[in-house]
Design a protein around this motif. Structure first.
Motif, PDB file in Angstrom:
ATOM      1  N   GLN A   1       0.820  -1.210   0.000  1.00  0.00           N
ATOM      2  CA  GLN A   1       0.000   0.000   0.000  1.00  0.00           C
ATOM      3  C   GLN A   1       0.854   1.260   0.000  1.00  0.00           C
ATOM      4  O   GLN A   1       0.486   2.264  -0.606  1.00  0.00           O
ATOM      5  CB  GLN A   1      -0.918  -0.002   1.235  1.00  0.00           C
ATOM      6  CG  GLN A   1      -1.870   1.178   1.332  1.00  0.00           C
ATOM      7  CD  GLN A   1      -3.133   0.993   0.523  1.00  0.00           C
ATOM      8  OE1 GLN A   1      -3.214   0.131  -0.349  1.00  0.00           O
ATOM      9  NE2 GLN A   1      -4.140   1.800   0.814  1.00  0.00           N
ATOM     10  N   THR A   2       2.014   1.201   0.684  1.00  0.00           N
ATOM     11  CA  THR A   2       2.818   2.416   0.847  1.00  0.00           C
ATOM     12  C   THR A   2       4.070   2.445  -0.028  1.00  0.00           C
ATOM     13  O   THR A   2       4.889   3.359   0.105  1.00  0.00           O
ATOM     14  CB  THR A   2       3.221   2.592   2.331  1.00  0.00           C
ATOM     15  OG1 THR A   2       4.022   1.467   2.740  1.00  0.00           O
ATOM     16  CG2 THR A   2       1.996   2.707   3.227  1.00  0.00           C
ATOM     17  N   HIS A   3       4.201   1.476  -0.941  1.00  0.00           N
ATOM     18  CA  HIS A   3       5.335   1.470  -1.872  1.00  0.00           C
ATOM     19  C   HIS A   3       4.920   1.224  -3.323  1.00  0.00           C
ATOM     20  O   HIS A   3       5.629   1.635  -4.240  1.00  0.00           O
ATOM     21  CB  HIS A   3       6.368   0.411  -1.474  1.00  0.00           C
ATOM     22  CG  HIS A   3       7.128   0.755  -0.235  1.00  0.00           C
ATOM     23  ND1 HIS A   3       8.273   1.511  -0.236  1.00  0.00           N
ATOM     24  CD2 HIS A   3       6.887   0.453   1.073  1.00  0.00           C
ATOM     25  CE1 HIS A   3       8.722   1.662   1.004  1.00  0.00           C
ATOM     26  NE2 HIS A   3       7.898   1.021   1.822  1.00  0.00           N
TER      27      HIS A   3
ATOM     28  N   TYR B   1       2.561   9.811  -4.738  1.00  0.00           N
ATOM     29  CA  TYR B   1       3.771  10.215  -4.029  1.00  0.00           C
ATOM     30  C   TYR B   1       3.438  10.521  -2.563  1.00  0.00           C
ATOM     31  O   TYR B   1       2.398  11.117  -2.298  1.00  0.00           O
ATOM     32  CB  TYR B   1       4.378  11.450  -4.700  1.00  0.00           C
ATOM     33  CG  TYR B   1       5.637  11.932  -4.019  1.00  0.00           C
ATOM     34  CD1 TYR B   1       6.872  11.349  -4.310  1.00  0.00           C
ATOM     35  CD2 TYR B   1       5.577  12.956  -3.069  1.00  0.00           C
ATOM     36  CE1 TYR B   1       8.028  11.783  -3.667  1.00  0.00           C
ATOM     37  CE2 TYR B   1       6.731  13.385  -2.419  1.00  0.00           C
ATOM     38  CZ  TYR B   1       7.945  12.786  -2.725  1.00  0.00           C
ATOM     39  OH  TYR B   1       9.087  13.202  -2.073  1.00  0.00           O
ATOM     40  N   PRO B   2       4.258  10.140  -1.594  1.00  0.00           N
ATOM     41  CA  PRO B   2       5.563   9.469  -1.672  1.00  0.00           C
ATOM     42  C   PRO B   2       5.478   7.957  -1.493  1.00  0.00           C
ATOM     43  O   PRO B   2       6.424   7.332  -1.037  1.00  0.00           O
ATOM     44  CB  PRO B   2       6.307  10.098  -0.497  1.00  0.00           C
ATOM     45  CG  PRO B   2       5.237  10.253   0.550  1.00  0.00           C
ATOM     46  CD  PRO B   2       3.965  10.579  -0.200  1.00  0.00           C
TER      47      PRO B   2
ATOM     48  N   THR C   1      -0.427  11.355   3.600  1.00  0.00           N
ATOM     49  CA  THR C   1      -0.958  10.165   4.261  1.00  0.00           C
ATOM     50  C   THR C   1      -1.629   9.266   3.229  1.00  0.00           C
ATOM     51  O   THR C   1      -1.964   9.692   2.127  1.00  0.00           O
ATOM     52  CB  THR C   1      -2.000  10.529   5.337  1.00  0.00           C
ATOM     53  OG1 THR C   1      -3.115  11.171   4.708  1.00  0.00           O
ATOM     54  CG2 THR C   1      -1.409  11.436   6.403  1.00  0.00           C
ATOM     55  N   ILE C   2      -1.795   8.010   3.629  1.00  0.00           N
ATOM     56  CA  ILE C   2      -2.548   7.074   2.803  1.00  0.00           C
ATOM     57  C   ILE C   2      -3.300   6.136   3.741  1.00  0.00           C
ATOM     58  O   ILE C   2      -2.776   5.733   4.781  1.00  0.00           O
ATOM     59  CB  ILE C   2      -1.615   6.292   1.847  1.00  0.00           C
ATOM     60  CG1 ILE C   2      -2.427   5.517   0.803  1.00  0.00           C
ATOM     61  CG2 ILE C   2      -0.674   5.379   2.602  1.00  0.00           C
ATOM     62  CD1 ILE C   2      -1.589   4.971  -0.343  1.00  0.00           C
ATOM     63  N   SER C   3      -4.518   5.830   3.403  1.00  0.00           N
ATOM     64  CA  SER C   3      -5.333   4.964   4.243  1.00  0.00           C
ATOM     65  C   SER C   3      -4.772   3.553   4.273  1.00  0.00           C
ATOM     66  O   SER C   3      -4.281   3.041   3.264  1.00  0.00           O
ATOM     67  CB  SER C   3      -6.770   4.922   3.704  1.00  0.00           C
ATOM     68  OG  SER C   3      -7.527   3.933   4.379  1.00  0.00           O
ATOM     69  N   VAL C   4      -4.829   2.916   5.456  1.00  0.00           N
ATOM     70  CA  VAL C   4      -4.492   1.486   5.549  1.00  0.00           C
ATOM     71  C   VAL C   4      -5.761   0.666   5.750  1.00  0.00           C
ATOM     72  O   VAL C   4      -5.694  -0.529   6.062  1.00  0.00           O
ATOM     73  CB  VAL C   4      -3.477   1.206   6.683  1.00  0.00           C
ATOM     74  CG1 VAL C   4      -2.148   1.860   6.377  1.00  0.00           C
ATOM     75  CG2 VAL C   4      -4.012   1.635   8.048  1.00  0.00           C
TER      76      VAL C   4
END
Length: 385
Positions: free
Chosen positions: A240-242, A247-248, A333-336
Motif C-alpha cells: 500500500q505504501t510502496h 507520491y511518496p 498520508t494514505i489509508s491502511v
C-alpha cells in the motif's frame, strides 16, 4: 477452531505481574495500584506498529555457531529501544529470548507483554501462557492489552497470539493485533496450508466485529501467494505504501524481508542460498481506522557490527507509523483501511502468476557452498575464525 483465553503481564517495579482483562476505563482507575507510569501515546502522537521474526536459538549446534544467538538477543533489546514501537509482534521467541526481553529496563518501564515466566525460577522456564513450546509468537504493547487470546494454527504446534487495544481514547477505537507465524517451506501442500492457517485466523477475528491486523512471518514465498491478500480483502502495509501511484508511496521498493543477497548471515547457516522474498507482512483488515504517515519501513536490516557478517536475524523487520486522524501536520498520508486501486491491481496480477518458477541451486554451486561452509565451521570450532 476455538480461541484460548490468556492473560498479559506488566512490570510493577519488582516483578512481572499478571494483568487480567478489563476495559480501558478500568485500566485508568487501577493504574496507580500497580505502580507504573501510563505509557499511552499522547494525543496525535503516531502509533508505530512493528514485527520481526527474531530467529530462534533452539537449532542444532552447527547452526547456532553461525547465528550466535547470545549476541543477537543482546542487540534485540537495543533494537527495540531504538525503534521504540507502540506495539510489536515477535516470532520465533524462545524462553532465552523472553528472559532477555523481560530483563530489559526499557521494556519493563514501557510495555505490557503476552508471555512471562518466573524470573526467580529461571531454570524451570515454565511460561505462564504456554505460548513458547519450542518457540512461538508474543506481543509487546505500550497500549493496555484489554483482552488477550491465542488462536490454534492448523497443522502447526504454534499459536497466533491476539491482543485487543484502544488506538484512540477520544474516538474509543478498539482493534485487534495478531502476531502469527505460518508454516514454512515451498511445497505445494504447505502453500495451501498457509492459506488455510490465515483463513482460520480471519474466521476467529471477523465475527468479533472490530478491525484487526495480522502481522508476522507469514512465509509467503511466492508472488502468487498475494492471493491471500486479495481473497481476504487485506491491505498490505508494504504494498500500500510502496506500490501506489501516489507520491511518496510510489517508490516500487520490493520489500524483501528475507534477502540472501543483502543479509550476509544467511549463507553462513544456509550455504548457497540466494533467494529474495517478501515473507513478512503487516496486513490490515478492510476498514481499519488509520492512515500511514510515511511508507512502511524496515528495521533489523543492518549488520550488528559493520565489520562482521552477523545480522540481528535472517529476516528484516517491518514497521509502519499510523495516525487515526489526518491533520495539517500529516500532509502526506494514505489509508491502511481502504486498498489503493493501483496497488490492488498489482497484487491481483501477482496472484494470477501461478507459473512463477522455483529458483534452484545447481549441484556444483550447492556442493561448493557446502564444502566451503564445512571448512568455515571447522576453523571456527578450532578458534581460527
Amino acid at each position: 477452531m476455538a480461541r484460548r483465553e490468556l492473560c498479559s503481564f506488566r512490570w510493577n517495579g519488582t516483578e512481572w505481574t499478571t494483568i487480567t482483562t478489563y476495559s480501558n476505563s478500568e485500566f485508568d482507575s487501577k493504574s496507580s495500584s500497580i505502580n507504573h507510569q501510563n505509557t499511552m501515546p499522547a494525543v496525535n502522537e503516531p502509533i508505530r506498529v512493528a514485527t520481526l521474526n527474531i530467529l530462534a536459538d533452539c537449532f542444532p549446534w552447527f547452526i547456532e555457531m553461525a547465528v550466535r544467538s547470545t549476541e543477537r538477543y543482546e542487540w534485540l533489546c537495543e533494537g527495540i529501544v531504538n525503534l521504540n514501537p507502540t506495539i510489536i509482534g515477535l516470532n520465533e521467541v524462545t524462553t532465552n529470548a523472553l528472559q532477555k526481553l523481560q530483563e530489559c529496563s526499557f521494556i519493563r518501564d514501557n510495555y505490557f507483554i503476552t508471555e512471562s515466566f518466573d524470573e526467580n525460577n529461571i531454570e524451570m522456564k515454565n511460561c505462564t501462557n504456554g505460548l513458547l513450546t519450542h518457540h512461538g509468537s508474543i506481543i509487546l504493547s505500550k497500549l493496555p492489552l484489554l483482552e488477550v487470546f491465542a488462536i490454534p494454527i492448523s497443522g502447526s504446534k504454534r499459536e497466533a497470539v491476539v491482543g485487543k487495544v484502544e488506538l484512540d481514547n477520544n474516538l474509543k477505537t478498539s482493534v485487534y493485533f495478531c502476531a502469527a507465524h505460518t508454516t514454512h517451506h515451498r511445497k505445494p501442500k504447505n502453500i495451501e496450508l498457509r492459506t488455510q492457517q490465515i483463513r482460520g485466523i480471519v474466521e476467529i477475528l471477523e465475527p468479533l466485529k472490530l478491525p484487526f491486523v495480522i502481522m508476522g512471518d507469514l512465509n509467503l514465498y511466492y508472488q502468487f501467494e498475494d492471493a491471500i491478500v486479495i481473497e481476504n480483502k487485506f491491505i498490505d502495509a508494504w504494498a500500500q505504501t510502496h506500490f501506489s501511484d501516489i507520491y511518496p508511496f510510489n517508490d516500487k521498493n520490493e520489500g524483501y524481508t528475507f534477502d540472501a543477497i543483502k543479509n550476509t548471515m544467511i549463507p553462513y547457516y544456509s550455504p548457497g542460498e540466494i533467494k529474495q522474498m517478501r515473507l513478512d507482512r503487516i496486513l490490515f483488515s478492510n476498514g481499519f481506522p488509520a492512515f500511514a504517515i510515511a511508507p512502511c519501513g524496515m528495521w533489523a536490516n543492518e549488520p550488528i557490527k559493520s565489520d562482521n557478517y552477523l545480522f540481528p536475524s535472517d529476516h528484516f523487520g517491518l514497521f509502519i507509523d499510523l495516525v487515526t486522524n489526518v491533520t495539517d501536520i500529516n500532509k502526506s498520508t494514505i489509508s491502511v483501511g481502504e486498498p489503493d486501486p493501483s496497488v490492488e491491481e498489482i497484487l491481483r496480477r501477482n496472484a494470477q502468476n501461478t507459473d512463477e518458477k522455483e529458483i534452484r541451486f545447481g549441484l556444483v554451486r550447492r556442493t561448493g557452498a557446502l564444502v566451503s561452509h564445512i571448512g568455515w565451521l571447522g576453523a571456527t570450532a578450532l578458534g581460527l575464525k
